[in-house]
Design a protein around this motif. Structure first.
Motif, PDB file in Angstrom:
ATOM      1  N   THR A   1       0.844  -1.204   0.000  1.00  0.00           N
ATOM      2  CA  THR A   1       0.000   0.000   0.000  1.00  0.00           C
ATOM      3  C   THR A   1       0.874   1.247   0.000  1.00  0.00           C
ATOM      4  N   ARG A   2       1.830   1.263   0.921  1.00  0.00           N
ATOM      5  CA  ARG A   2       2.689   2.446   1.070  1.00  0.00           C
ATOM      6  C   ARG A   2       3.473   2.724  -0.211  1.00  0.00           C
ATOM      7  N   ARG A   3       4.041   1.651  -0.779  1.00  0.00           N
ATOM      8  CA  ARG A   3       4.893   1.840  -1.960  1.00  0.00           C
ATOM      9  C   ARG A   3       4.089   2.052  -3.241  1.00  0.00           C
ATOM     10  N   MET A   4       2.882   1.461  -3.318  1.00  0.00           N
ATOM     11  CA  MET A   4       2.042   1.690  -4.500  1.00  0.00           C
ATOM     12  C   MET A   4       1.585   3.148  -4.574  1.00  0.00           C
ATOM     13  N   ILE A   5       1.411   3.755  -3.378  1.00  0.00           N
ATOM     14  CA  ILE A   5       1.040   5.176  -3.351  1.00  0.00           C
ATOM     15  C   ILE A   5       2.214   6.021  -3.850  1.00  0.00           C
TER      16      ILE A   5
ATOM     17  N   LEU B   1      -6.061  -3.338  -3.015  1.00  0.00           N
ATOM     18  CA  LEU B   1      -5.495  -2.604  -1.875  1.00  0.00           C
ATOM     19  C   LEU B   1      -6.495  -1.590  -1.329  1.00  0.00           C
ATOM     20  N   MET B   2      -7.286  -0.995  -2.206  1.00  0.00           N
ATOM     21  CA  MET B   2      -8.325  -0.072  -1.736  1.00  0.00           C
ATOM     22  C   MET B   2      -9.308  -0.809  -0.828  1.00  0.00           C
ATOM     23  N   GLU B   3      -9.760  -1.985  -1.267  1.00  0.00           N
ATOM     24  CA  GLU B   3     -10.724  -2.760  -0.477  1.00  0.00           C
ATOM     25  C   GLU B   3     -10.101  -3.184   0.855  1.00  0.00           C
ATOM     26  N   TYR B   4      -8.853  -3.670   0.803  1.00  0.00           N
ATOM     27  CA  TYR B   4      -8.183  -4.129   2.029  1.00  0.00           C
ATOM     28  C   TYR B   4      -8.030  -2.983   3.020  1.00  0.00           C
TER      29      TYR B   4
ATOM     30  N   ALA C   1      -9.182  -0.045   7.876  1.00  0.00           N
ATOM     31  CA  ALA C   1      -9.114   1.337   8.354  1.00  0.00           C
ATOM     32  C   ALA C   1      -9.936   1.559   9.608  1.00  0.00           C
ATOM     33  N   ASN C   2     -11.054   0.846   9.710  1.00  0.00           N
ATOM     34  CA  ASN C   2     -11.967   1.043  10.840  1.00  0.00           C
ATOM     35  C   ASN C   2     -12.359   2.516  10.971  1.00  0.00           C
ATOM     36  N   TYR C   3     -12.614   3.129   9.812  1.00  0.00           N
ATOM     37  CA  TYR C   3     -13.079   4.511   9.703  1.00  0.00           C
ATOM     38  C   TYR C   3     -12.081   5.522  10.295  1.00  0.00           C
ATOM     39  N   ARG C   4     -10.788   5.261  10.091  1.00  0.00           N
ATOM     40  CA  ARG C   4      -9.766   6.240  10.480  1.00  0.00           C
ATOM     41  C   ARG C   4      -9.482   7.151   9.296  1.00  0.00           C
ATOM     42  N   LYS C   5      -9.417   8.430   9.572  1.00  0.00           N
ATOM     43  CA  LYS C   5      -9.270   9.421   8.502  1.00  0.00           C
ATOM     44  C   LYS C   5      -7.976   9.209   7.718  1.00  0.00           C
ATOM     45  N   SER C   6      -6.879   8.938   8.430  1.00  0.00           N
ATOM     46  CA  SER C   6      -5.581   8.792   7.761  1.00  0.00           C
ATOM     47  C   SER C   6      -5.588   7.615   6.779  1.00  0.00           C
ATOM     48  N   CYS C   7      -6.245   6.538   7.185  1.00  0.00           N
ATOM     49  CA  CYS C   7      -6.321   5.367   6.298  1.00  0.00           C
ATOM     50  C   CYS C   7      -7.145   5.680   5.045  1.00  0.00           C
ATOM     51  N   PHE C   8      -8.216   6.452   5.261  1.00  0.00           N
ATOM     52  CA  PHE C   8      -9.053   6.810   4.110  1.00  0.00           C
ATOM     53  C   PHE C   8      -8.319   7.743   3.160  1.00  0.00           C
ATOM     54  N   GLU C   9      -7.442   8.570   3.738  1.00  0.00           N
ATOM     55  CA  GLU C   9      -6.641   9.440   2.873  1.00  0.00           C
ATOM     56  C   GLU C   9      -5.680   8.616   2.024  1.00  0.00           C
ATOM     57  N   GLU C  10      -5.123   7.563   2.639  1.00  0.00           N
ATOM     58  CA  GLU C  10      -4.275   6.643   1.867  1.00  0.00           C
ATOM     59  C   GLU C  10      -5.083   5.957   0.763  1.00  0.00           C
ATOM     60  N   LEU C  11      -6.296   5.579   1.145  1.00  0.00           N
ATOM     61  CA  LEU C  11      -7.183   4.918   0.163  1.00  0.00           C
ATOM     62  C   LEU C  11      -7.433   5.842  -1.026  1.00  0.00           C
ATOM     63  N   MET C  12      -7.631   7.141  -0.732  1.00  0.00           N
ATOM     64  CA  MET C  12      -7.874   8.100  -1.814  1.00  0.00           C
ATOM     65  C   MET C  12      -6.630   8.276  -2.678  1.00  0.00           C
ATOM     66  N   GLU C  13      -5.455   8.184  -2.052  1.00  0.00           N
ATOM     67  CA  GLU C  13      -4.217   8.247  -2.828  1.00  0.00           C
ATOM     68  C   GLU C  13      -4.163   7.064  -3.806  1.00  0.00           C
ATOM     69  N   LEU C  14      -4.511   5.896  -3.290  1.00  0.00           N
ATOM     70  CA  LEU C  14      -4.545   4.700  -4.153  1.00  0.00           C
ATOM     71  C   LEU C  14      -5.525   4.907  -5.301  1.00  0.00           C
ATOM     72  N   PHE C  15      -6.697   5.476  -4.969  1.00  0.00           N
ATOM     73  CA  PHE C  15      -7.706   5.670  -6.010  1.00  0.00           C
ATOM     74  C   PHE C  15      -7.215   6.664  -7.058  1.00  0.00           C
ATOM     75  N   ASN C  16      -6.572   7.729  -6.607  1.00  0.00           N
ATOM     76  CA  ASN C  16      -6.088   8.731  -7.561  1.00  0.00           C
ATOM     77  C   ASN C  16      -5.112   8.106  -8.558  1.00  0.00           C
ATOM     78  N   ARG C  17      -4.226   7.246  -8.048  1.00  0.00           N
ATOM     79  CA  ARG C  17      -3.298   6.543  -8.933  1.00  0.00           C
ATOM     80  C   ARG C  17      -4.080   5.637  -9.907  1.00  0.00           C
ATOM     81  N   TYR C  18      -5.046   4.933  -9.358  1.00  0.00           N
ATOM     82  CA  TYR C  18      -5.860   4.029 -10.180  1.00  0.00           C
ATOM     83  C   TYR C  18      -6.586   4.827 -11.274  1.00  0.00           C
TER      84      TYR C  18
END
Length: 1361
Positions: free
Chosen positions: A747-751, A790-793, A798-815
């Motif tokens: 996740t970290r490196r794909m971002i 990775l977005m789904e995972y 994340a358990n609704y943590r803001k920082s995790c969702f921000e990472e998820l959005m980074e993944l989506f932007n790349r996608y």
């Protein structure tokens, strides 16, 4: 003492009297014996004079006493009667009289039952020999004696009836007999006797004897008809056990004629008995107290015997067989379970086999088509409320065949396979299988219903009849193996049903199943999957079957064919799912798809869950070999591991270790290197071609879902345990922590990774024509898949943590960036881009994601969710993937990813998504959207609507019984009144009102704000939901009224929207009442809008429906014409039905079907329908329709209309031939309407169409002229190619031809309304002729002036090039 003396004296006197009478009796007997002996002695002598003299000395009474004694003792009675006849010359009056006395006495004597059978037979034989010598009056008297005896029931034994045919034959030979005050010929007298006999009451005991007797009587066809009708009427008076012998005698009698009548009568009798028996069974007691209730088994045995008699008769008399088939050729309405059984028995005769099955096939498919036609038309339902279901009759026949009908069972097997072969799914173009893998759809078309019926017949037959089980199983398995080029889903379904319904029976034939296993590696994958899924319950109880399968699968694993190896993977995964290891979760948690609860056997001791572990691990080791094979094989493995894990959780360690070791091959362990996955090993090259070797995204997907499920299970088992507690030493902890570390690192490196790291920047080539482009395409799809997983995972972890969702959005932007490049690049090539790659997100995740994006209002999650909600692209992406998943479910019956094959879970996700999408669409109207985002928000609303449409359609197709459940589980808006939860119709109508409001809002705005696509989607959704309403309900009527109101008030010039709205109107209206009046109004509107073909005519401005305007009129016209075609289908069907009824009435009873002055309701309805249609078409043929399709379609419908009118005229010709009566007044009006109104306008329209002058009133003529000039040439060519005009003219001429015939038959001049047109003849256009003549005059003048100039030479003729 005195009393005693008196009594003693009386006894002595009585004894003396008895002795005296005994002596007198003996003397009398001696004298009679002497008389009998005397007659015999004199008869044996040479002289007859003494015999005559002696007989003359005996009175008639004495003679009868002598005959009586001789007959009772049986001694010399034959010789005595011969002597009497010898001494009674027929030429003398006395001799003739004496002969008659003998006959009159012997006939009742033989019937009395006092004589021995041989004696009675001898007497009758002697009487028969001498019958021809009797004079006419004596014969008449004898015949009357027989008739009277029959009437009073004195012919119970029927012995003397053998004489009756001889009497009647002799009687018919007489020239004249006195009858009443006049005379009759012998033939006429015989006819009167038979008529009298058939009109009287018969004793039930003598019916069989009489039928037998009539076989020997020479009968005319009319007399035979009297007899057959009488015998058939007597069927109901007889005991059930007496029916088969009577049927046998009646069939022998049919050799003389009346074959159809005999067969009809027998079949009708058993049909009535079946109906009565069914009603008694239904109501529990007899409806008619006078009629004794019939035991079902007794009736079935009698029917079976009767069928055997009929089949035997048909074998001997082929004319009878032809007549039997002819009965059912015209109509299947006379079919019943008995006649179906008879058909199937007759099919055993080789010469009739093909004809019988063709007839049954035709009857079945026609029955289904008729049923479909009636269900789709309220007009037909009201006119003909009942429907004769041939399918139900055939199933009843299967049910009845259990009563020893062995002669029917073979025919049932043949019929079942005949239907499945003939009407099963067909291969698509180039042999492709077009049937969706999840074939659990409802049988909708007549062909599908016929195929399903074949399967039901075979399944029921398999359950009931042991002798045919082997053959059914053989044939099913043979077809699975041999029909590799065409779909075999229907056979797989049948085989599966057989396994589920009768597993123990099937185990007896397990050798046949084992033989089929040998072909597994050569069969198509879909067939293998279906077959293995079907036999799954058997594998748990049959060790030999399981061992045989494993052996075959191991061989298939090394098959040279890719499909063979895929089949091996399928089989091994199936075994892993179903053989539980000790300690695995209960099957309720695994939601096992196929239950084996019906199998109740003792499993061998070693064959248990503890022993399964080694077995499963051995299979897993075999499956690991697949990880080195092609991508398709690996893909199947990854898609199957999740289900195996859920059903067999003890295999978790082995499965996860396998996945982890495979993932390590493509994972970059160096944390500083980008990207974190190695793409190069994922592909392989063969020459210039590049192929995918490892479906990396699916590998990651499988790993993630398995890991998440295991963690979830651990959390459920230990709710107090802390996930991050590192002290816990667990077997699975090692690989779980390692996998978590890998996924977090990825996740970290794909971002951090840029597209350049994957060699996929904007400058990269994506053309599928080059190997580099193909490689880049494969890389792009793999990378996008990894991003999605990775977005789904990360969302779940994340358990609704803001920082995790921000990472998820980074993944989506790349996608999203990569997706846009791929979309842009692939769209530039010559070949249009395919749809976007299939998303790897699971359906469950998409359902959860949509819910939290649109409906989650939990305060603690608000901040984190705002990160996701703030991205319009991400929200649209979520809805787009949802639509894609629903579309996949609709097409194939399942979705990718975990739980994709689980029907119950999938349905639950559908319910959740439907609820969310409806809420999103109805609660966020476009009014509250920001101006800058309006376009994007609008597209999101459209996506939601498209998703809802696909959801409803998918549910209707895949879960037709659960549509109500889908609607009832959806949440209702808080500001609306809640409907009654118990009332499904109310619930459905509630949502219909929601979408009606949305459409009304669309239509309330101006045309500039009108969104056509959204309106069309709303209409489509309303159309789907309205199918759930019962046409008889009040809500359905309200729906129609609303639709009519919208059509009348909406005037938007949008062809696509008007087409969808009018289609909805027609679809609803046809289930409410006949649409002809609606069609007439629409035709008037179209005529008013497009103008008249005659420019000088001004059309009256009419506007019943505002939806019809200048731009939508042509679309409306095409829809109207398609509806006219549908109405003509119904009318044709009704006329054909009436024609077959008339022909059967004529060949049967010959009675008139309707009384004078009272028109048949079907005829009346047909006439009214056609009358309104003609008026509607009259409007259209005067309309200036645009050239091309619309004109051609109108001409075709005109041709069809005249053909239907011709069929109606032929029907009335048939009626006039069979019964005298005046033609209905309505029909004459219809002929007048067609001749005086429609036909002249047709010819005008043809002239107009051929001339190419397409311009109407009410429009800009210059624009029209310019547009039409371009269309004229093309439309003229189209007219020539389609031959539409000649067809119309031919149809009109055929109609007029048969009208002339009907005029002659009915003595009514129907041709007075017809006018001969010149349209079909050579036409001279006057203006064109004048111009040509003027040009010719000018050229002549020029020639004359040239001839005058002699210096000039004449022009030379040009040579042909």
């Amino acid at each position: 003492m005195l009393t005693y003396d008196v009594t003693k004296r009386e006894q002595v006197e009585d004894e003396q009297k008895r002795t005296k009478y005994r002596a007198l009796g003996d003397a009398l007997r001696q004298s009679r014996r002497a008389e009998m002996d005397q007659i015999v002695i004199l008869s044996d002598g040479d002289s007859t004079d003494e015999l005559q003299k002696y007989l003359s000395s005996l009175t008639h009474d004495q003679l009868t006493i002598v005959i009586n004694n001789g007959a009772l003792k049986g001694k010399k009675v034959g010789a005595m009667i011969k002597g009497i006849f010898k001494g009674s010359p027929a030429t003398s009056t006395e001799g003739s009289s004496r002969r008659l006395v003998v006959y009159e006495h012997c006939i009742p004597l033989c019937e009395s039952g006092d004589l021995h059978t041989e004696v009675a037979a001898d007497i009758i034989g002697l009487l028969m020999l001498e019958t021809h010598t009797l004079p006419g009056p004596s014969l008449a008297k004898l015949a009357s004696l027989f008739v009277e005896a029959i009437k009073v029931g004195k012919m119970g034994s029927g012995k003397s009836l053998e004489l009756f045919p001889t009497v009647l034959t002799a009687l018919s030979a007489c020239e004249a007999l006195s009858y009443g005050k006049g005379e009759l010929s012998g033939e006429e007298y015989k006819k009167q006797l038979i008529n009298s006999l058939c009109s009287s009451r018969w004793d039930p005991q003598c019916v069989i004897h009489l039928t037998t007797m009539f076989r020997d009587v020479p009968l005319s066809s009319e007399e035979l008809q009297f007899v057959v009708e009488k015998v058939l009427r007597m069927f109901t008076k007889l005991d059930l056990q007496e029916i088969p012998p009577l049927v046998y005698q009646l069939l022998l009698l049919s050799a003389k004629g009346c074959k159809k009548q005999v067969l009809d009568g027998i079949i009708c009798y058993f049909k009535d008995q079946d109906v009565r028996q069914e009603e008694e069974q239904k109501h529990g007691e007899s409806l008619d107290l006078e009629v004794q209730s019939i035991p079902q088994d007794q009736l079935r045995h009698v029917e079976g015997t009767a069928i055997l008699h009929i089949v035997f008769a048909i074998r001997l008399d082929h004319e009878l067989g032809r007549e039997f088939l002819k009965i059912f050729k015209t109509s299947y309405g006379d079919l019943c379970p008995f006649s179906v059984a008879l058909f199937l028995s007759v099919a055993r005769i080789q010469r009739y086999e093909e004809q019988v099955f063709d007839l049954l096939k035709g009857a079945i498919i026609k029955s289904f088509k008729d049923e479909q036609l009636q269900q789709g038309s309220k007009f037909l339902q009201d006119l003909l409320p009942g429907h004769c279901s041939v399918a139900q009759m055939i199933l009843d026949t299967v049910k009845n065949s259990v009563f020893g009908w062995d002669h029917v069972t073979q025919g049932l097997v043949q019929l079942g396979f005949f239907l499945m072969d003939a009407f099963g799914p067909k291969p698509g173009p180039f042999g492709k299988n077009t049937v969706a893998e999840g074939s659990a759809t409802v049988a909708r078309t007549p062909n599908q219903q016929a195929c399903k019926l074949g399967g039901q017949v075979l399944l029921q037959g398999f359950k009931m009849h042991e002798p045919i089980r082997g053959e059914i199983l053989d044939q099913v398995l043979n077809r699975l193996v041999t029909k590799t080029a065409s779909p075999v889903n229907h056979y797989l379904d049948l085989f599966s049903d057989i396994v589920v319904s009768a597993p123990m029976i099937l185990l007896e034939s397990s050798s046949k199943v084992t033989e089929t296993f040998d072909h597994l590696s050569y069969l198509p994958l879909t067939t293998v999957q279906g077959l293995l899924k079907a036999i799954q319950p058997l594998l748990k109880v049959s060790m030999s079957l399981k061992d045989a399968l494993i052996l075959v699968l191991r061989k298939a694993m090394f098959s040279s064919q890719l499909d063979g190896r895929k089949s091996a993977v399928t089989g091994f995964l199936l075994l892993l799912k179903n053989f539980k290891v000790l300690g695995s979760l209960a099957s309720s948690q695994c939601s096992q798809a196929i239950s084996s609860s019906q199998i109740q056997v003792d499993v061998h001791a070693r064959y248990n869950s503890a022993a399964n572990e080694a077995f499963c691990l051995e299979i897993l080791s075999s499956l690991r070999r697949c990880l080195g094979q092609q991508a398709d094989v690996r893909l199947m493995l990854y898609e199957g591991f999740y289900d195996v894990l859920r059903r067999n959780s003890q295999l978790a360690s082995s499965i996860m270790q396998t996945l982890l070791s495979q993932l390590r091959r493509y994972y970059e362990p160096e944390q500083d290197l980008l990207p974190p996955v190695k793409l190069d090993p994922s592909i392989t090259a063969l020459g210039d071609q590049v192929y995918l070797q490892e479906p990396l995204a699916h590998l990651v997907s499988c790993t993630v879902h398995c890991l998440l499920w295991l963690q979830n299970m651990r959390r459920s088992a230990n709710p107090n345990a802390d996930d991050s507690d590192g002290d816990e030493e667990d077997e699975g902890e090692g690989y779980q922590s390692e996998l978590q570390t890998i996924l977090e690192s990825m996740t970290r490196r794909m971002i951090k990774s840029e597209l350049e790291d994957f060699e996929l920047d904007k400058s990269a080539e994506f053309s599928t024509a080059s190997s580099v482009g193909v490689k880049n395409n494969i890389y792009a799809v793999l990378v996008m898949g990894v991003y999605e997983i990775l977005m789904e995972y990360n969302f779940i972890k994340a358990n609704y943590r803001k920082s995790c969702f921000e990472e998820l959005m980074e993944l989506f932007n790349r996608y999203h960036k990569l997706a846009e490049i791929l979309k842009e690049k692939s769209g530039k090539g010559r070949v249009p881009s395919n749809k976007s790659p299939r998303s790897l997100l699971s359906l469950g995740f998409i359902s959860t994601l949509l819910t939290v994006l649109f409906r989650d209002s939990t305060q603690s999650r608000e901040e984190a969710l705002s990160v996701l909600r703030s991205s319009g692209e991400f929200v649209r992406y979520a809805v787009t993937v949802a639509v894609q998943k629903i579309q996949q479910l609709e097409e194939t019956g399942h979705t990718d990813g975990p739980d994709g094959q689980n029907a119950d879970r999938t349905f639950r996700f559908l319910c959740d998504m439907t609820s969310v999408l409806i809420w999103r669409y109805t609660n966020i109207p476009s009014v509250v959207e920001d101006a800058g985002k309006k376009e994007k928000r609008s597209s999101l609303s459209l996506l939601c609507l498209e998703g809802l449409l696909r959801l409803f359609t998918a549910c209707q197709q895949r879960y037709p019984d659960r549509m109500a459940q889908l609607l009832s589980t959806m949440d209702i808006s808080e500001d609306d009144a809640e409907p009654d939860d118990g009332n499904v119709t109310e619930m459905n109508f509630f949502y219909i009102r929601q979408f009606q409001r949305a459409l009304f809002t669309q239509l309330s705005g101006g045309e500039e704000e009108f969104n056509s696509k959204e309106a069309q989607l709303l209409v489509s959704i309303l159309s789907v939901l309205s199918r759930q309403l019962k046409p008889s309900s009040q809500q359905f009527v309200q729906m129609i009224r609303w639709t009519v109101k919208i059509c009348k008030e909406t005037s938007f010039e949008d062809s696509a929207f008007s087409k969808s709205l009018l289609s909805l109107l027609f679809n609803l209206h046809v289930l409410y009442k006949s649409p002809v009046s609606l069609l007439l109004e629409l035709c008037q509107d179209i005529h008013s809008q497009l103008g008249d073909i005659d420019l000088n005519v001004e059309v009256e401005k009419q506007s019943h429906f505002a939806i019809v305007n200048m731009k939508t009129a042509t679309t409306g016209a095409l829809l109207v014409l398609s509806q006219i075609d549908r109405v003509l289908d119904e009318v044709d069907w009704l006329i054909t039905r009436k024609k077959s009824q008339t022909s059967s009435d004529r060949s049967g009873s010959g009675e008139a079907t309707q009384t004078a002055g009272q028109q048949d309701p079907i005829e009346k309805a047909v006439t009214l329908q056609l009358g309104t249609l003609l008026t509607a078409l009259n409007e259209l043929v005067q309309t200036a329709l645009l050239p091309g399709t619309c004109t051609i379609t109108l001409l075709r419908e005109l041709s069809r209309t005249y053909t239907t009118l011709t069929t109606l005229v032929k029907y009335y010709i048939q009626v006039c031939a069979s019964q005298q009566g005046a033609l209905p007044a309505r029909f004459e009006k219809l002929v007048k309407l067609s001749g005086s109104h429609l036909t002249p306008q047709c010819y005008s329209f043809i002239t107009h169409a051929q001339s190419g002058e397409f311009s109407g009133g009410g429009a800009d003529h210059k624009k029209k002229k310019k547009r039409n000039e371009g269309n004229t040439v093309g439309s003229a060519k189209l007219l020539r190619e389609t031959k539409a005009v000649p067809n119309v003219i031919f149809s009109i001429e055929q109609y007029e031809k048969y009208l002339i015939t009907l005029s002659k038959k009915s003595k009514v001049n129907l041709m007075q309304y017809m006018k001969l047109s010149t349209s079909r003849d050579f036409r001279i256009h006057r203006a064109t002729l004048d111009a040509a003549l003027q040009e010719q005059d000018e050229s002549q003048e020029t020639n004359e002036s040239q001839n005058a100039e002699e210096t000039r030479e004449p022009h030379q003729k040009k040579r042909k090039q």
